[in-house]
Design an enzyme around this catalytic site. Structure first.
Site, PDB file in Angstrom:
ATOM      1  N   LYS A 117       0.831  -1.209   0.000  1.00 25.99           N
ATOM      2  CA  LYS A 117       0.000   0.000   0.000  1.00 25.99           C
ATOM      3  C   LYS A 117       0.861   1.253   0.000  1.00 25.99           C
ATOM      4  O   LYS A 117       0.547   2.225  -0.682  1.00 25.99           O
ATOM      5  CB  LYS A 117      -0.942   0.007   1.219  1.00 25.99           C
ATOM      6  CG  LYS A 117      -2.090  -0.979   1.076  1.00 25.99           C
ATOM      7  CD  LYS A 117      -3.168  -0.705   2.101  1.00 25.99           C
ATOM      8  CE  LYS A 117      -4.303  -1.717   1.975  1.00 25.99           C
ATOM      9  NZ  LYS A 117      -5.316  -1.563   3.009  1.00 25.99           N
ATOM     10  N   LYS A 198      -5.322 -10.811  -6.122  1.00 24.69           N
ATOM     11  CA  LYS A 198      -6.515 -11.201  -5.353  1.00 24.69           C
ATOM     12  C   LYS A 198      -7.690 -10.262  -5.662  1.00 24.69           C
ATOM     13  O   LYS A 198      -7.484  -9.107  -6.034  1.00 24.69           O
ATOM     14  CB  LYS A 198      -6.216 -11.245  -3.844  1.00 24.69           C
ATOM     15  CG  LYS A 198      -6.056  -9.906  -3.195  1.00 24.69           C
ATOM     16  CD  LYS A 198      -6.272  -9.998  -1.690  1.00 24.69           C
ATOM     17  CE  LYS A 198      -6.421  -8.588  -1.145  1.00 24.69           C
ATOM     18  NZ  LYS A 198      -7.099  -8.410   0.078  1.00 24.69           N
ATOM     19  N   LYS A 201     -11.659  -5.376  -2.336  1.00 23.50           N
ATOM     20  CA  LYS A 201     -12.751  -4.436  -2.160  1.00 23.50           C
ATOM     21  C   LYS A 201     -12.432  -3.101  -2.813  1.00 23.50           C
ATOM     22  O   LYS A 201     -13.285  -2.462  -3.391  1.00 23.50           O
ATOM     23  CB  LYS A 201     -12.961  -4.249  -0.658  1.00 23.50           C
ATOM     24  CG  LYS A 201     -14.302  -3.697  -0.308  1.00 23.50           C
ATOM     25  CD  LYS A 201     -14.360  -3.322   1.154  1.00 23.50           C
ATOM     26  CE  LYS A 201     -14.309  -4.526   2.062  1.00 23.50           C
ATOM     27  NZ  LYS A 201     -13.466  -4.292   3.246  1.00 23.50           N
TER      28      LYS A 201
HETATM   29  P1  AMP Z   1     -10.916  -6.499   3.883  1.00 25.17           P
HETATM   30  O1  AMP Z   1     -11.725  -6.410   2.623  1.00 25.17           O
HETATM   31  O2  AMP Z   1      -9.471  -6.190   3.636  1.00 25.17           O
HETATM   32  O3  AMP Z   1     -11.519  -5.726   5.021  1.00 25.17           O
HETATM   33  O4  AMP Z   1     -10.932  -8.041   4.312  1.00 25.17           O
HETATM   34  C1  AMP Z   1     -11.920  -8.620   5.110  1.00 25.17           C
HETATM   35  C2  AMP Z   1     -11.732 -10.109   5.237  1.00 25.17           C
HETATM   36  O5  AMP Z   1     -11.921 -10.769   3.975  1.00 25.17           O
HETATM   37  C3  AMP Z   1     -10.333 -10.538   5.714  1.00 25.17           C
HETATM   38  O6  AMP Z   1     -10.475 -11.666   6.535  1.00 25.17           O
HETATM   39  C4  AMP Z   1      -9.643 -10.908   4.439  1.00 25.17           C
HETATM   40  O7  AMP Z   1      -8.588 -11.837   4.637  1.00 25.17           O
HETATM   41  C5  AMP Z   1     -10.778 -11.523   3.637  1.00 25.17           C
HETATM   42  N1  AMP Z   1     -10.550 -11.362   2.191  1.00 25.17           N
HETATM   43  C6  AMP Z   1     -10.420 -10.192   1.530  1.00 25.17           C
HETATM   44  N2  AMP Z   1     -10.209 -10.413   0.208  1.00 25.17           N
HETATM   45  C7  AMP Z   1     -10.207 -11.763   0.051  1.00 25.17           C
HETATM   46  C8  AMP Z   1     -10.040 -12.626  -1.091  1.00 25.17           C
HETATM   47  N3  AMP Z   1      -9.827 -12.142  -2.310  1.00 25.17           N
HETATM   48  N4  AMP Z   1     -10.102 -13.960  -0.887  1.00 25.17           N
HETATM   49  C9  AMP Z   1     -10.328 -14.468   0.362  1.00 25.17           C
HETATM   50  N5  AMP Z   1     -10.485 -13.709   1.463  1.00 25.17           N
HETATM   51  C10 AMP Z   1     -10.425 -12.370   1.319  1.00 25.17           C
END
Ligand code: AMP
Ligand code: TRP
Length: 342
Positions: A117, A198, A201
């Site tokens: 980041k 990956k 969001k």
């Molecule tokens: P975040 O969107 O960064 O707040 O992530 C929230 C949760 O979703 C965390 O536990 C991440 O590890 C999981 N997560 C986010 N993106 C992925 C993805 N592409 N595949 C699997 N888990 C994900």
């Protein structure tokens, strides 16, 4: 300290920084549903983490409620789990400062998510560097045993272990050492338009990148039909880099149907990628339909959502505040009647 009679405690969170993509559901929320009945669960909307990157204030307020609605729509049950907003429980911010003071900068500079980041920016907010310390505070304030997350958060949970151990070493046994729980399948859902990365969001609004939990049937069909695959024709689970796109679609299919891998491979044997994608799309549409409908109902009832979050914050504070008081007492802060734990 672990109380031998208490249920195993689970803590996890998602940032309210955008629409939730399928990756969040398959990597995180789906795991949370499995521990609801027999664990003590805390599922947090981590708004203090979200502001490490500028958030438009009105949008942050809106997305915080939207993510709460999404937790509920996806099946998190407020009668079994505590759902709350991180900034509603002050102990998170205060505990985070105390832990920042026992964390070497070198540990933070090593974090791959920080490097990725920070590398994209000319100026980096200090919050981005101390972000994993706040995450450690989230976890240890609840003495969480398990932290169900996707693969990308493994390093942050390991850091939380190191920070908890260091605090315990300096000030005496205070925290349970948490363990990351990463799913065997779905831990890293890939971007549909670029299986080298990956699904995320922050990029979910880009055309073709993701399926979001709020997408309608046409949006889902479009995104999956356009998903990048390879020039071959084999529909098999594979760790070969060129099969990443096909493998990703197969994992999504596997997780949403619950069918075993050999059965899935046999089912698609001899079929073309077009037909394969059509079937994956239909499975995703059917799986998300009830979530989307429930989400629509819930976002129409903001007062009910706020009520659930208020109860959640009370329950969470009842655990986090005494823990923070214990930290402060052990570190040598003078007690004050102005700071009384309820
Ligand atoms: P975040 O969107 O960064 O707040 O992530 C929230 C949760 O979703 C965390 O536990 C991440 O590890 C999981 N997560 C986010 N993106 C992925 C993805 N592409 N595949 C699997 N888990 C994900
Ligand atoms: N940093 C996590 C992410 O971006 C979100 C998070 C914040 C979290 N605090 C947490 C996850 C505590 C698990 C436990 O995905």
């Amino acid at each position: 300290m672990t109380d031998p009679v208490r249920k195993s405690r689970v803590f996890s969170g998602i940032q309210p920084s955008g629409l939730l993509p399928l990756g969040n559901y398959l990597g995180a929320i789906r795991q949370w549903l499995g521990t609801q009945a027999d664990h003590e669960n805390y599922f947090c909307i981590v708004d203090l983490h979200a502001v490490t990157i500028y958030q438009q204030p009105e949008m942050l307020r809106r997305k915080t409620l939207e993510v709460a609605a999404m937790y509920l729509a996806a099946g998190v049950d407020p009668r079994l789990s505590t759902i709350f907003v991180q900034s509603h429980v002050r102990a998170h911010a205060e505990g985070s400062w105390l832990l920042t003071c026992v964390t070497p900068v070198g540990w933070l500079e090593r974090m791959t998510q920080y490097k990725a980041k920070a590398g994209q920016r000319t100026s980096v907010g200090a919050g981005l560097l101390v972000y994993p310390v706040l995450q450690a505070a989230d976890i240890v304030l609840y003495d969480a045993n398990e932290v169900p997350v996707g693969e990308d958060q493994k390093q942050h949970v390991e850091l939380a272990q190191d920070i908890a151990q260091r605090f315990n070493h300096l000030y005496g046994e205070t925290f349970v050492i948490p363990q990351a729980v990463i799913p065997a399948s779905g831990a890293r859902i890939l971007a549909l338009n670029d299986p080298g990365r990956k699904m995320s969001k922050s990029e979910a609004h880009q055309r073709g990148h993701a399926v979001c939990l709020t997408d309608d049937a046409d949006e889902i069909r479009n995104a999956i039909q356009r998903a990048v695959t390879d020039l071959g024709r084999e529909i098999v689970f594979s760790q070969q880099p060129e099969k990443a796109g096909v493998n990703n679609l197969l994992e999504i299919y596997e997780l949403l149907t619950g069918r075993p891998r050999p059965e899935i491979e046999a089912h698609f044997e001899g079929r073309g990628y077009g037909e394969f994608k059509q079937e994956v799309a239909e499975v995703v549409i059917e799986a998300l339909r009830p979530i989307r409908e429930r989400y629509r109902e819930l976002t129409g009832e903001p007062d009910e959502l706020k009520r659930i979050l208020e109860v959640g914050a009370e329950n969470a504070a009842a655990i986090a505040e005494p823990k923070l008081a214990e930290m402060k007492q052990k570190m040598g802060f003078l007690a004050s009647p102005r700071y009384r734990v309820k």
